[in-house]
Design an enzyme around this catalytic site. Structure first.
Site, short mmCIF file in Angstrom:
data_model
loop_
_atom_site.label_atom_id
_atom_site.label_comp_id
_atom_site.label_asym_id
_atom_site.label_seq_id
_atom_site.Cartn_x
_atom_site.Cartn_y
_atom_site.Cartn_z
N LYS A 64 38.79 42.82 35.24
CA LYS A 64 38.11 43.19 36.48
C LYS A 64 38.21 44.68 36.75
O LYS A 64 37.79 45.16 37.80
CB LYS A 64 38.73 42.46 37.67
CG LYS A 64 38.96 40.98 37.46
CD LYS A 64 39.74 40.41 38.64
CE LYS A 64 40.24 39.01 38.31
NZ LYS A 64 41.09 38.48 39.37
N MET A 91 35.96 35.66 42.05
CA MET A 91 37.14 36.52 41.97
C MET A 91 37.41 37.13 43.34
O MET A 91 38.17 38.03 43.48
CB MET A 91 36.90 37.65 40.98
CG MET A 91 36.58 37.15 39.59
SD MET A 91 36.57 38.46 38.38
CE MET A 91 35.62 39.70 39.21
N ALA A 149 38.69 35.75 45.56
CA ALA A 149 39.88 35.20 45.11
C ALA A 149 40.50 36.06 44.03
O ALA A 149 40.44 35.76 42.84
CB ALA A 149 39.51 33.82 44.58
N THR A 150 41.09 37.17 44.47
CA THR A 150 41.69 38.07 43.49
C THR A 150 42.47 39.13 44.26
O THR A 150 42.44 39.14 45.49
CB THR A 150 40.56 38.75 42.68
OG1 THR A 150 41.03 39.11 41.42
CG2 THR A 150 40.01 39.98 43.34
N THR A 151 43.18 39.99 43.55
CA THR A 151 43.77 41.15 44.24
C THR A 151 43.51 42.41 43.42
O THR A 151 43.85 42.45 42.24
CB THR A 151 45.29 40.99 44.44
OG1 THR A 151 45.54 39.78 45.15
CG2 THR A 151 45.85 42.15 45.25
#
Lengths: 246, 238
Positions: A76, A40, A42-44
């Site tokens: 998350k 993740m 890889a996430t915002t």
């Protein structure tokens, strides 16, 4: 006698480190493990202050190696106690485990001591967990949290940003927002551009959507239609339903 | 013939029993009672920071009377046990029965094997999803485990005013006038318990000296435990 523990301090993390080390992962002897794990990173994630509180949220996508979408409904963002919440970016397994451990840590302290930790105290405990995770981070399994809470004594919302070594940045009024993850940079640019002082809750919710939409537009690892968002005020932590807002 | 100072095991147990009961006579009793939406716990405690009643887990509360150091040690171990279980399994897998069982074992072992027993009595209560699944466990100083309904009382030993001998179960007898507290609202059960403590003491017990907590089904959080504030206590007692 198994019921009484040698360790009788208020930290749950210390209790399991000393007496139940099998409950914590040891990454030190592993080779580079990044490929093939759900990430993740890889996430915002983002957090923004508003008058009377602070907002914290993230997208809901989990990807494999940054481009294969594993799941669009991942959680998350976690409430950590009555007045704080955490949003995590990074490797899925260790990140979720750290959030759960942190939540237990705060609750355990509150029950044993009879009073909750101060907001700065909570942020420092999280810093220690991130710091101790550094060997894994160096092998590609980083966990980078954002932590937000409301300090009822000072009557203000606060945001804490971390790096992989456990360094903590407390966001001041000069930059009362933060974002993290692969889409974090684009989200931060958006927040920088559109943030105004004295925004209310409704306005920062709209701003949060804009920032994540901009991030998702270019970052393949950020996405999912509905974002997960919590607002923390004097009254406590509240879920924001973005489906109703749109 | 060699003369040893032999004391029969029976005599030893009696001595230990006397040690604990003397401590319990000096300590304040604690009452737990079911009401329509939950369970209330009440103790006389003039100390603001040394709690007798506290939270163990989402729906589980602890009360201890006797020597502070002894029940505080047991309380901490109970919280550790609960949080370890909740962390390794799930929040639903933490039960009062398992914690009460551990307390009974440890108190029994210490009472039997060590010279000085723990001078405490313990109460572990669990709020059920419905009235029928409420659980109240009374753990005696010697490791006895009793499941209670309606009202549960610990430290129910008092000195008789006239002959200064300890008498037991005065509160329990007083509270037997309320056979079904779980049908009553919080205020009525509060007043029954307050009344009981007030009467047994033989002197006026001001509401400021009460420590009260509830496990309430209407609390909109996973953690149902709530310590009542001064204002809330005053509202219930008037």
């Amino acid at each position: 006698m198994g019921f009484f523990h040698k360790y009788t301090g208020p930290s749950f993390h210390a209790l399991i480190q000393l007496q139940y080390p099998e409950l914590l992962s040891d990454y030190r002897d592993l080779a580079l493990t990044r490929s093939g794990t759900v990430s993740m990173q890889a996430t915002t994630t983002a957090a923004i202050k508003f008058s009377g509180g602070v907002l914290i949220g993230s997208d809901r996508r989990a990807t494999l190696e940054g481009h294969y979408v594993m799941n669009e409904h991942v959680v998350k963002v976690f409430k950590t106690d009555d007045y704080s919440a955490i949003a995590i970016a990074g490797s899925f397994g260790p990140a979720v485990k750290m959030a759960k451990l942190f939540q237990t840590e705060l609750e355990h302290y509150e029950k044993l001591e009879g009073v909750p930790l101060s907001l700065a105290g909570k942020a420092n405990r999280l810093s220690l967990m991130v710091e101790q995770h550094l060997p894994a981070a160096l092998q590609g399994l980083a966990v980078v949290p954002l932590f937000a809470g409301y300090d009822r004594e000072a009557d203000s919302g606060d945001i804490f940003e971390y790096d992989i070594t456990g360094g903590v940045f407390i966001k001041t009024s000069h930059e009362p927002f933060a974002s993290c993850g692969s889409g974090g940079e684009r989200a931060r640019d958006t927040l920088e551009h559109f943030y105004r002082e004295e925004m209310d809750e409704g306005e920062v919710i709209a701003l949060f959507r804009k920032a994540l939409n901009f991030a998702a537009k270019k970052d393949a690892a950020t996405g999912g239609k509905h974002y997960l968002l919590k607002s923390i005020t004097r009254e406590g932590v509240k879920d924001i339903n973005l489906e109703e807002q749109s | 013939m060699e003369i040893t100072n032999f004391i029969s095991p029976k005599k030893i147990l009696e001595i230990k029993k006397d040690i604990v009961e003397e401590a319990l006579v000096r300590a304040n009793p604690i009452i737990a009672g079911e009401y329509d939406n939950g369970i209330i716990l009440m103790a006389e405690n003039p100390n603001a920071s040394l709690a007798k009643i506290s939270e163990i887990y989402d729906r589980i509360a602890f009360a201890g009377t006797g020597v502070y150091n002894d029940y505080e040690k047991l309380r901490k171990a109970g919280v550790q046990h609960a949080d370890l279980r909740g962390f390794t399994y799930s929040r639903k897998d933490v039960s009062a029965k398992s914690i009460a069982g551990e307390y009974a074992t440890i108190l029994g072992d210490i009472f039997g094997q060590q010279q000085v027993p723990l001078e405490v009595e313990i109460l572990v209560v669990e709020l059920g999803a419905s009235q029928e699944s409420n659980r109240m466990y009374y753990i005696t100083y010697s490791g006895g485990l009793v499941e209670e309904h309606g009202f549960a009382v610990i430290g129910d030993i008092h000195l008789n005013e006239e002959d200064h001998k300890p008498v037991k179960n005065t509160l329990e007898q007083f509270l037997s006038d309320y056979p079904d507290p779980h049908t009553l609202p919080l205020k009525e059960v509060f007043q029954a318990a307050y009344n009981a403590l007030d009467t047994v003491k033989g002197r006026e017990l001001p509401a400021e000296n009460l420590e009260v907590a509830i496990l309430d089904r209407t609390v909109q959080k996973e953690r149902k435990f709530k310590k009542l504030s001064r204002q809330e206590i005053n509202r219930l007692s008037s």
